[in-house]
Scaffold this motif. Structure first.
Motif, PDB file in Angstrom:
ATOM      1  N   GLU A 284       0.704  -1.100  -0.114  1.00 59.42           N
ATOM      2  CA  GLU A 284       0.091   0.054   0.048  1.00 59.42           C
ATOM      3  C   GLU A 284       0.980   1.164  -0.015  1.00 59.42           C
TER       4      GLU A 284
ATOM      5  N   TRP B  74      -6.643   8.415  -6.533  1.00 58.81           N
ATOM      6  CA  TRP B  74      -6.742   7.611  -5.405  1.00 58.81           C
ATOM      7  C   TRP B  74      -8.108   6.780  -5.205  1.00 58.81           C
ATOM      8  N   GLN B  75      -9.212   6.920  -6.254  1.00 59.69           N
ATOM      9  CA  GLN B  75     -10.057   6.096  -6.279  1.00 59.69           C
ATOM     10  C   GLN B  75      -9.702   4.734  -6.807  1.00 59.69           C
TER      11      GLN B  75
ATOM     12  N   GLY C 290      -7.372   3.320  -4.209  1.00 61.31           N
ATOM     13  CA  GLY C 290      -8.191   2.570  -2.957  1.00 61.31           C
ATOM     14  C   GLY C 290      -8.849   1.454  -3.571  1.00 61.31           C
ATOM     15  N   ASP C 291      -9.651   1.150  -4.983  1.00 59.05           N
ATOM     16  CA  ASP C 291      -9.836  -0.207  -5.342  1.00 59.05           C
ATOM     17  C   ASP C 291      -8.801  -1.108  -5.297  1.00 59.05           C
TER      18      ASP C 291
ATOM     19  N   LYS D 145      -7.762  -2.478  -1.847  1.00 59.86           N
ATOM     20  CA  LYS D 145      -8.699  -3.185  -1.284  1.00 59.86           C
ATOM     21  C   LYS D 145      -8.814  -4.803  -1.935  1.00 59.86           C
TER      22      LYS D 145
END
Length: 406
Positions: free
Chosen positions: A95, A130-131, A134-135, A138
């Motif tokens: 991450e 960032w989307q 983030g996806d 996850k």
């Protein structure tokens, strides 16, 4: 989900950013590698970087993701995300590496587009990044958890139990744990990453399909030696530096560092007919699927099509035929550019794959693997025959330059 205002900004600026992304990504990689040379040496594929493949793949992925986010009628980009996340997990991506990519990517965007990147435009594209991050994070966390590992513990040693010559340029390796303990479970069609320390000290990583995992204590992979691309630059990174390293240096008793199995191209467990199509070394995930079907006594209709240069260069040629012969519903057709003295027949044909005479079972699920031009041609042929795009699954090793356009 993007905010309404940023969705409008992305939709309006997508042509400009998308049009410049091919110029942005080389600058991004140059800046990032200058600041973090360990990433180029020990993580990224140097051959793909030298040829520009990685840059084109990243450009396509960003443009595809942004396009799907702002499209009213497009499905969520799950295929794109899963493909990337599985690759990342097989590399041990963590991450805390996403902020590094963000820093140098946005510096490159500003450098290329200049005054067009207003604060509002920058904020909108920042939200896209960032989307996306983030996806992916996850999904990657889920994949690590399912594999019982984390980014710091992806790599574990295996020992080569057997090495076999499958064709003039392809060798296969049977791998096992050094202590004989069980290896991580694999689904048919998945791959492992292999990390090699090369002569210059770099750690380079490549993915290889599991051709078989018949018992929990053994894996099989096959490696085709890729000749170095011709170049006038004596410092150019050869395209096949890892495959040639494995061919020249790895034998019975040697150890390799490998990841757990990953990969989203896995065999459907239902009872629908299967159409398995490959070319060249693209047969490896297909071989893995066939081993599973034979081992489980499958009665599904399985149509197997393979293309190669010649019978002599066809790795796993006899194994492929024997596996199909063991399936009650199996049938096989092979095309060779050079048949030699072998007479052509309904199952052995000269030339390139021609789908016109191939009976495609109703409702067949298709798995496709081979060189990109081959897959593009076959996919067009399948669509022309009425096969829904949703039924066509494919595998690409190296940067996926096709997914955005498929």
């Amino acid at each position: 989900m993007l905010s309404a205002s940023n969705r409008t900004i992305i939709r309006d600026t997508l042509p400009a950013v998308g049009g410049a992304i091919g110029e942005i990504t080389p600058i991004f990689y140059q800046r990032m590698f200058a600041a973090h040379p360990e990433l180029q040496r020990d993580l990224f594929n140097r051959g793909n970087q030298a040829q520009g493949d990685q840059q084109r793949a990243l450009a396509g992925a960003i443009a595809a993701y942004a396009t799907l986010l702002v499209s009213e009628n497009e499905a969520a980009p799950s295929d794109l995300l899963n493909r990337i996340a599985h690759k990342h997990a097989s590399l041990g991506i963590a991450e805390d590496q996403y902020p590094i990519v963000h820093k140098y990517l946005f510096e490159a965007i500003v450098e290329v587009l200049g005054d067009a990147i207003t604060p509002d435009v920058a904020a909108a594209w920042d939200e896209v990044y960032w989307q996306l991050a983030g996806d992916l994070i996850k999904i990657e966390k889920r994949l690590y958890a399912e594999a019982g590992t984390d980014p710091e513990h992806v790599w574990h040693p295996v020992v080569v139990r057997r090495r076999m010559q499958e064709s003039p340029d392809t060798v296969s390796f049977v791998l096992a744990s050094p202590d004989g303990s069980a290896l991580p479970a694999a689904r048919p069609g998945q791959y492992i990453s292999v990390a090699c320390t090369l002569a210059d000290g770099a750690r380079q990583i490549r993915q290889y399909s599991l051709t078989r995992a018949p018992r929990p204590h053994e894996w099989g992979i096959s490696v085709k030696a890729i000749p170095a691309a011709e170049s006038g630059d004596s410092d150019a990174i050869p395209a096949g530096e890892v495959s040639n390293h494995l061919h020249h240096n790895v034998f019975e008793g040697d150890q390799l560092l490998v990841s757990p199995p990953f990969g989203d191209l896995t065999l459907d467990d239902g009872d629908a007919p299967l159409l398995l199509i490959s070319a060249g070394i693209g047969s490896t995930p297909i071989i893995g699927m066939l081993h599973y079907l034979v081992r489980t006594g499958s009665t599904r209709e399985v149509v197997v099509l393979h293309a190669d240069r010649s019978p002599a260069r066809h790795a796993h040629r006899q194994e492929l035929k024997e596996l199909v012969d063991q399936l009650a519903g199996g049938s096989l057709r092979r095309w060779y550019e050079d048949l030699g003295v072998h007479p052509a027949s309904d199952e052995l044909l000269a030339g390139l794959v021609d789908l016109d005479g191939v009976p495609i079972p109703d409702g067949a699920i298709v798995y496709l693997c081979g060189p990109l031009p081959f897959m593009e041609s076959v996919r067009r042929g399948l669509l022309a025959r009425g096969v829904p795009a949703s039924k066509i699954n494919y595998e690409v090793f190296g940067p996926d330059k096709w997914l955005a356009a498929a």
